[in-house]
Design a protein around this motif. Structure first.
Motif, PDB file in Angstrom:
ATOM      1  N   PHE A 109      36.864  62.932  64.568  1.00  0.00           N
ATOM      2  CA  PHE A 109      36.885  61.764  65.438  1.00  0.00           C
ATOM      3  C   PHE A 109      35.445  61.289  65.613  1.00  0.00           C
ATOM      4  N   ILE A 142      35.775  57.197  69.822  1.00  0.00           N
ATOM      5  CA  ILE A 142      36.815  57.476  70.819  1.00  0.00           C
ATOM      6  C   ILE A 142      36.787  56.379  71.869  1.00  0.00           C
ATOM      7  N   ALA A 181      37.319  62.852  77.832  1.00  0.00           N
ATOM      8  CA  ALA A 181      36.822  62.044  76.715  1.00  0.00           C
ATOM      9  C   ALA A 181      35.379  62.400  76.379  1.00  0.00           C
ATOM     10  N   ALA A 232      33.998  63.732  72.843  1.00  0.00           N
ATOM     11  CA  ALA A 232      32.946  63.000  72.136  1.00  0.00           C
ATOM     12  C   ALA A 232      31.789  63.923  71.793  1.00  0.00           C
ATOM     13  N   ALA A 241      31.127  62.096  68.539  1.00  0.00           N
ATOM     14  CA  ALA A 241      31.722  60.764  68.484  1.00  0.00           C
ATOM     15  C   ALA A 241      31.012  59.782  69.403  1.00  0.00           C
ATOM     16  N   LEU A 245      31.507  57.041  72.203  1.00  0.00           N
ATOM     17  CA  LEU A 245      32.533  56.875  73.232  1.00  0.00           C
ATOM     18  C   LEU A 245      32.488  55.471  73.813  1.00  0.00           C
ATOM     19  N   ALA A 289      39.199  52.538  66.542  1.00  0.00           N
ATOM     20  CA  ALA A 289      38.775  53.874  66.967  1.00  0.00           C
ATOM     21  C   ALA A 289      39.577  54.926  66.222  1.00  0.00           C
ATOM     22  N   ASP A 290      39.104  56.163  66.282  1.00  0.00           N
ATOM     23  CA  ASP A 290      39.831  57.292  65.698  1.00  0.00           C
ATOM     24  C   ASP A 290      40.808  57.919  66.684  1.00  0.00           C
ATOM     25  N   LEU A 291      40.544  57.739  67.981  1.00  0.00           N
ATOM     26  CA  LEU A 291      41.362  58.362  69.012  1.00  0.00           C
ATOM     27  C   LEU A 291      41.266  57.529  70.282  1.00  0.00           C
ATOM     28  N   VAL A 296      42.069  57.758  74.441  1.00  0.00           N
ATOM     29  CA  VAL A 296      42.383  58.633  75.572  1.00  0.00           C
ATOM     30  C   VAL A 296      42.869  57.749  76.718  1.00  0.00           C
TER      31      VAL A 296
END
Length: 278
Positions: A3, A6, A23, A27, A32, A34, A107-109, A111
């Motif tokens: 990731f 995020i 998060a 990160a 990552a 954020l 984004a990859d993920l 939250v």
């Protein structure tokens, strides 16, 4: 695979800070960037003139929200510096049900939080988590409002039935599993609707093992008609899992949202963070 971007949805509810902490930990763990996407529910002020006094209440409430937003933005930047994580704050005026999926597609993920009917400030739209999972095209990590987890992803439980949605969720969760101490693939009654392997779960376990995931397989015989969602929640507790990975089953039908039974149960009663993909 990891990731690297995020997005965390933030609002003026008390649970925004714990969601931000999760998060931030992710990160930092994955190196990552954020993005704090601030989006809340804002009713049309014109509709509040129907009842006497509501317009003044709206103005007062908006002032309080503005203060909370400023405090949260200061906290966000302070926490980024403390965690030594790169990031950015993005305040979006459009409805969260549109803004967060749009921000998350790059984004990859994502939250986000579980619906909490006991906290009006957490309301950003009807069926927000469901719509987010079904519309964003990215994995969504939903954080329960009652969670006290200090870690996310060290002990992973995968709900596997061989479906397209479950396959998507497993591959989306690979970064978690590669870093996890333990990953358990759980099938319920062989998940016979989709699973075709002689031993349920063994094929996906072999694939994960080739990636270097420490994986186990458990097939739970719960009896015909047993609610799969409740079985999964019991397995989360029995395995001491701190992350549940599952496909989200559902679709939009004219004027309503139709979700699968297990998906509805988990969305309503989750006890640990849940990574859902559709």
């Amino acid at each position: 695979m990891s990731f690297k971007t995020i997005v965390v949805h933030l609002d003026t509810s008390p649970k925004a800070h714990p969601r931000l902490e999760i998060a931030l930990r992710l990160a930092r763990q994955f190196g990552a960037h954020l993005i704090g996407a601030f989006a809340v529910f804002s009713p049309d002020p014109r509709s509040l003139y129907v009842m006497a006094g509501t317009a003044e209440y709206y103005r007062t409430h908006e002032e309080l929200r503005t203060e909370r937003r400023a405090a949260l933005e200061r906290l966000f930047h302070a926490e980024l510096r403390r965690a030594e994580v790169s990031g950015e704050w993005v305040a979006i005026d459009e409805p969260a049900s549109l803004a967060v999926p749009h921000a998350g597609r790059c984004a990859d993920l994502i939250v986000a939080g579980q619906d909490n009917q006991g906290d009006p400030e957490s309301y950003v739209g009807d069926f927000f988590p469901e719509n987010l999972v079904l519309s964003c095209g990215r994995p969504v990590l939903l954080v329960p409002f009652a969670s006290n987890e200090s870690a996310t992803g060290s002990r992973v439980l995968i709900a596997w039935d061989g479906s397209r949605e479950a396959t998507r969720a497993v591959h989306d969760a690979l970064p978690f599993m590669l870093a996890a101490k333990k990953t358990t693939i759980v099938t319920v009654n062989g998940m016979r609707e989709f699973e075709r392997a002689r031993i349920p779960g063994v094929d996906i376990a072999n694939m994960l093992a080739r990636h270097g995931v420490r994986v186990e397989v458990a097939n739970i015989e719960a009896g015909a008609g047993a609610p799969v969602g409740e079985v999964l929640l019991s397995q989360v507790a029995d395995n001491g899992a701190d992350l549940l990975v599952m496909g989200a089953y559902g679709h939009a039908r004219w004027r309503e949202l139709v979700m699968g039974g297990a998906t509805r149960t988990i969305l309503r009663s989750m006890t640990v963070p849940v990574l859902m993909s559709h």
